[in-house]
Scaffold this active site. Structure first.
Site, PDB file in Angstrom:
ATOM      1  N   TYR A  59      49.572  26.994  46.920  1.00  0.00           N
ATOM      2  CA  TYR A  59      48.975  25.669  47.082  1.00  0.00           C
ATOM      3  C   TYR A  59      49.498  24.727  45.980  1.00  0.00           C
ATOM      4  O   TYR A  59      49.618  23.522  46.167  1.00  0.00           O
ATOM      5  CB  TYR A  59      47.448  25.763  47.089  1.00  0.00           C
ATOM      6  N   LYS A  73      44.279  18.006  44.675  1.00  0.00           N
ATOM      7  CA  LYS A  73      42.880  18.128  45.133  1.00  0.00           C
ATOM      8  C   LYS A  73      41.911  18.073  43.943  1.00  0.00           C
ATOM      9  O   LYS A  73      40.810  17.525  44.073  1.00  0.00           O
ATOM     10  CB  LYS A  73      42.665  19.421  45.938  1.00  0.00           C
TER      11      LYS A  73
HETATM   12  P1  NDP Z   1      46.907  17.169  59.800  1.00  0.00           P
HETATM   13  O1  NDP Z   1      48.366  17.459  59.666  1.00  0.00           O
HETATM   14  O2  NDP Z   1      46.325  17.174  61.155  1.00  0.00           O
HETATM   15  O3  NDP Z   1      46.546  15.789  59.083  1.00  0.00           O
HETATM   16  C1  NDP Z   1      47.186  15.321  57.917  1.00  0.00           C
HETATM   17  C2  NDP Z   1      47.213  13.820  58.034  1.00  0.00           C
HETATM   18  O4  NDP Z   1      47.697  13.206  56.831  1.00  0.00           O
HETATM   19  C3  NDP Z   1      48.114  13.343  59.155  1.00  0.00           C
HETATM   20  O5  NDP Z   1      47.352  12.677  60.137  1.00  0.00           O
HETATM   21  C4  NDP Z   1      49.055  12.395  58.459  1.00  0.00           C
HETATM   22  O6  NDP Z   1      49.279  11.220  59.215  1.00  0.00           O
HETATM   23  C5  NDP Z   1      48.282  11.999  57.229  1.00  0.00           C
HETATM   24  N1  NDP Z   1      49.166  11.366  56.249  1.00  0.00           N
HETATM   25  C6  NDP Z   1      50.164  11.938  55.526  1.00  0.00           C
HETATM   26  N2  NDP Z   1      50.786  10.998  54.793  1.00  0.00           N
HETATM   27  C7  NDP Z   1      50.165   9.817  55.050  1.00  0.00           C
HETATM   28  C8  NDP Z   1      50.351   8.478  54.600  1.00  0.00           C
HETATM   29  N3  NDP Z   1      51.303   8.139  53.710  1.00  0.00           N
HETATM   30  N4  NDP Z   1      49.533   7.501  55.076  1.00  0.00           N
HETATM   31  C9  NDP Z   1      48.559   7.801  55.968  1.00  0.00           C
HETATM   32  N5  NDP Z   1      48.340   9.049  56.438  1.00  0.00           N
HETATM   33  C10 NDP Z   1      49.133  10.049  55.983  1.00  0.00           C
HETATM   34  O7  NDP Z   1      46.207  18.254  58.856  1.00  0.00           O
HETATM   35  P2  NDP Z   1      44.705  18.609  58.476  1.00  0.00           P
HETATM   36  O8  NDP Z   1      43.783  18.140  59.506  1.00  0.00           O
HETATM   37  O9  NDP Z   1      44.751  20.042  58.115  1.00  0.00           O
HETATM   38  O10 NDP Z   1      44.501  17.789  57.122  1.00  0.00           O
HETATM   39  C11 NDP Z   1      43.476  16.821  56.913  1.00  0.00           C
HETATM   40  C12 NDP Z   1      42.897  16.977  55.516  1.00  0.00           C
HETATM   41  O11 NDP Z   1      42.199  18.215  55.437  1.00  0.00           O
HETATM   42  C13 NDP Z   1      43.911  16.980  54.378  1.00  0.00           C
HETATM   43  O12 NDP Z   1      43.380  16.273  53.280  1.00  0.00           O
HETATM   44  C14 NDP Z   1      43.997  18.460  54.024  1.00  0.00           C
HETATM   45  O13 NDP Z   1      44.411  18.662  52.705  1.00  0.00           O
HETATM   46  C15 NDP Z   1      42.553  18.857  54.236  1.00  0.00           C
HETATM   47  N6  NDP Z   1      42.306  20.302  54.345  1.00  0.00           N
HETATM   48  C16 NDP Z   1      42.926  21.043  55.311  1.00  0.00           C
HETATM   49  C17 NDP Z   1      42.664  22.404  55.412  1.00  0.00           C
HETATM   50  C18 NDP Z   1      43.332  23.241  56.455  1.00  0.00           C
HETATM   51  O14 NDP Z   1      43.267  24.467  56.360  1.00  0.00           O
HETATM   52  N7  NDP Z   1      43.955  22.683  57.469  1.00  0.00           N
HETATM   53  C19 NDP Z   1      41.738  23.082  54.497  1.00  0.00           C
HETATM   54  C20 NDP Z   1      41.104  22.187  53.541  1.00  0.00           C
HETATM   55  C21 NDP Z   1      41.405  20.848  53.470  1.00  0.00           C
HETATM   56  P3  NDP Z   1      50.484  11.086  60.280  1.00  0.00           P
HETATM   57  O15 NDP Z   1      50.359  12.208  61.220  1.00  0.00           O
HETATM   58  O16 NDP Z   1      50.177   9.749  60.892  1.00  0.00           O
HETATM   59  O17 NDP Z   1      51.719  11.146  59.436  1.00  0.00           O
HETATM   60  C1  KAL Z   2      47.166  28.101  50.233  1.00  0.00           C
HETATM   61  C2  KAL Z   2      47.385  27.502  51.361  1.00  0.00           C
HETATM   62  C3  KAL Z   2      48.590  27.837  52.158  1.00  0.00           C
HETATM   63  C4  KAL Z   2      49.483  26.663  52.346  1.00  0.00           C
HETATM   64  C5  KAL Z   2      50.025  25.987  51.096  1.00  0.00           C
HETATM   65  C6  KAL Z   2      50.075  24.664  51.001  1.00  0.00           C
HETATM   66  C7  KAL Z   2      49.444  23.686  51.929  1.00  0.00           C
HETATM   67  C8  KAL Z   2      49.470  22.384  51.620  1.00  0.00           C
HETATM   68  C9  KAL Z   2      48.871  21.295  52.458  1.00  0.00           C
HETATM   69  C10 KAL Z   2      49.777  20.066  52.567  1.00  0.00           C
HETATM   70  C11 KAL Z   2      48.930  18.879  53.001  1.00  0.00           C
HETATM   71  C12 KAL Z   2      50.851  20.385  53.592  1.00  0.00           C
HETATM   72  C13 KAL Z   2      51.985  19.388  53.680  1.00  0.00           C
HETATM   73  O1  KAL Z   2      52.037  18.387  52.992  1.00  0.00           O
HETATM   74  C14 KAL Z   2      53.049  19.733  54.678  1.00  0.00           C
HETATM   75  C15 KAL Z   2      54.250  18.775  54.652  1.00  0.00           C
HETATM   76  O2  KAL Z   2      55.082  19.062  53.559  1.00  0.00           O
HETATM   77  C16 KAL Z   2      55.102  18.980  55.940  1.00  0.00           C
HETATM   78  N1  KAL Z   2      54.352  18.642  57.146  1.00  0.00           N
HETATM   79  C17 KAL Z   2      54.382  17.414  57.720  1.00  0.00           C
HETATM   80  O3  KAL Z   2      55.045  16.488  57.267  1.00  0.00           O
HETATM   81  C18 KAL Z   2      53.515  17.209  58.945  1.00  0.00           C
HETATM   82  C19 KAL Z   2      54.432  16.832  60.107  1.00  0.00           C
HETATM   83  C20 KAL Z   2      52.481  16.123  58.622  1.00  0.00           C
HETATM   84  C21 KAL Z   2      51.576  15.793  59.794  1.00  0.00           C
HETATM   85  O4  KAL Z   2      51.690  16.658  57.581  1.00  0.00           O
HETATM   86  C22 KAL Z   2      51.140  15.798  56.669  1.00  0.00           C
HETATM   87  N2  KAL Z   2      50.379  16.409  55.751  1.00  0.00           N
HETATM   88  O5  KAL Z   2      51.327  14.614  56.695  1.00  0.00           O
HETATM   89  C23 KAL Z   2      46.473  26.405  51.837  1.00  0.00           C
HETATM   90  C24 KAL Z   2      45.793  26.666  53.159  1.00  0.00           C
HETATM   91  C25 KAL Z   2      45.072  27.989  53.127  1.00  0.00           C
HETATM   92  C26 KAL Z   2      44.784  25.542  53.478  1.00  0.00           C
HETATM   93  C27 KAL Z   2      45.398  24.187  53.722  1.00  0.00           C
HETATM   94  C28 KAL Z   2      46.421  24.082  54.797  1.00  0.00           C
HETATM   95  C29 KAL Z   2      44.979  23.167  52.962  1.00  0.00           C
HETATM   96  C30 KAL Z   2      45.371  21.751  53.094  1.00  0.00           C
HETATM   97  O6  KAL Z   2      45.124  20.992  52.135  1.00  0.00           O
HETATM   98  O7  KAL Z   2      45.877  21.321  54.149  1.00  0.00           O
END
Ligand code: NDP
Ligand code: KAL
Length: 257
Positions: free
Chosen positions: A158, A165
């Site tokens: 992470y 975070k």
């Molecule tokens: P998604 O990929 O569905 O959502 C991530 C979102 O971040 C996307 O909609 C993306 O928008 C948006 N984003 C990234 N860069 C920008 C930017 N510059 N401006 C506006 N929006 C942006 O993933 P999750 O639903 O998993 O993630 C949502 C939140 O939940 C995050 O904060 C993540 O860290 C948190 N989280 C997720 C967990 C998991 O296991 N999935 C666990 C705990 C917390 P776009 O698609 O339009 O680029």
């Molecule tokens: C320990 C865990 C395993 C995974 C490690 C890291 C997860 C980081 C989350 C972070 C938000 C992921 C990214 O930023 C992915 C990005 O580099 C590439 N993906 C994209 O660009 C997609 C297309 C767009 C939609 O994504 C975004 N973010 O814009 C953590 C796990 C167990 C829990 C998680 C996934 C936590 C979390 O914060 O999401």
């Protein structure tokens, strides 16, 4: 006490697709009667988000492009929302990003640019959107952000997101302190791992899920719906005395030593 969200308007930021946690939150708020406003990072996400929202019966939603790294875009978006709807009652911030290269190996190798990028999108954005939303929250309200256990303790891979975070969690608390006098509450939901687009392709996600199924008190992973219902609680008057709090929706995993 009225626990319906009818007559209230909420901004949901961060729906990428139907697996997004933001989409789980949107569905829960919709079920509770709320009017919804959606923002997405880039105009190419407008159509997919509109298509998803069209499945919510009777929802009269509005849509705006808002890249949270751009202060002018954030301010303009909320000004436009104010012009279009007047008052809003809350905001769900479900946005995070880090460079993939920084989500593996050792944290010590994180570059300055990678560190600042994840702080900018994943932590400072909460401050920027809260400041922009505040003038529209004239009746008080509730702001909810999404966080993860990796900000409280070291979770393998992470890395830079864990530090982002930790920043987000602290920002949430300082914002809660500032905005409490305006009857605006600010809280975080710490979700257990959920398979979303962000989680896809990042190191050892399946191993993390398996560990939850084996070790978490509830012996299962959590769903977007469960996070959504906690967001509904935090948006509703049921949680009226709660601010600056992080609620773990993680099958109890965080209590384990
Ligand atoms: P998604 O990929 O569905 O959502 C991530 C979102 O971040 C996307 O909609 C993306 O928008 C948006 N984003 C990234 N860069 C920008 C930017 N510059 N401006 C506006 N929006 C942006 O993933 P999750 O639903 O998993 O993630 C949502 C939140 O939940 C995050 O904060 C993540 O860290 C948190 N989280 C997720 C967990 C998991 O296991 N999935 C666990 C705990 C917390 P776009 O698609 O339009 O680029
Ligand atoms: C320990 C865990 C395993 C995974 C490690 C890291 C997860 C980081 C989350 C972070 C938000 C992921 C990214 O930023 C992915 C990005 O580099 C590439 N993906 C994209 O660009 C997609 C297309 C767009 C939609 O994504 C975004 N973010 O814009 C953590 C796990 C167990 C829990 C998680 C996934 C936590 C979390 O914060 O999401």
């Amino acid at each position: 006490m009225n626990f319906s969200l009818e007559g209230r308007t909420y901004v949901v930021m961060g729906v990428a697709n139907k697996r997004s946690i933001a989409w789980g939150i949107a569905r829960s708020l919709h079920e509770a009667g709320a009017r919804l406003i959606f923002t997405y990072a880039n105009e190419r996400f407008e159509k997919p988000v509109r298509d998803l929202v069209s499945t919510l019966e009777g929802q009269d939603a509005l849509f705006y492009e808002c890249d949270v790294t751009n202060d002018e875009a954030v301010d303009a978006t909320f000004q436009q929302i104010g012009n279009d709807v007047g008052t809003i009652h809350g905001l769900a911030h479900c946005i995070a990003f880090a460079d993939k290269e920084d989500l593996k190996g050792e944290f010590v190798d994180t570059s300055r640019d990678g560190y600042l990028l994840s702080q900018n999108i994943s932590a400072y954005s909460l401050v920027a959107v809260t400041r922009a939303a505040k003038p529209l929250m004239t009746e008080g309200g509730s702001i909810v952000t999404m966080t993860y256990l990796g900000g409280e303790r070291v979770v393998q891979n992470y890395n830079v997101m864990g530090v982002a975070k930790a920043s987000l969690d602290a920002s949430m608390k300082y914002l809660a302190n500032d905005l409490g006098k305006n009857n605006i509450r600010v809280n975080g939901i710490s979700a257990g791992p959920i398979r979303t687009l962000s989680a896809k392709g990042v190191g050892d996600f399946n191993t993390v899920l398996k560990q939850i199924e084996e070790k978490a008190p509830l012996r299962r992973t959590v769903t977007q719906e469960e996070v959504g219902d906690t967001a509904y609680y935090l948006m509703s008057d049921l949680s009226r005395g709660v601010t600056g709090e992080i609620i773990h929706v993680d099958s109890g995993f965080n209590i384990l030593g």
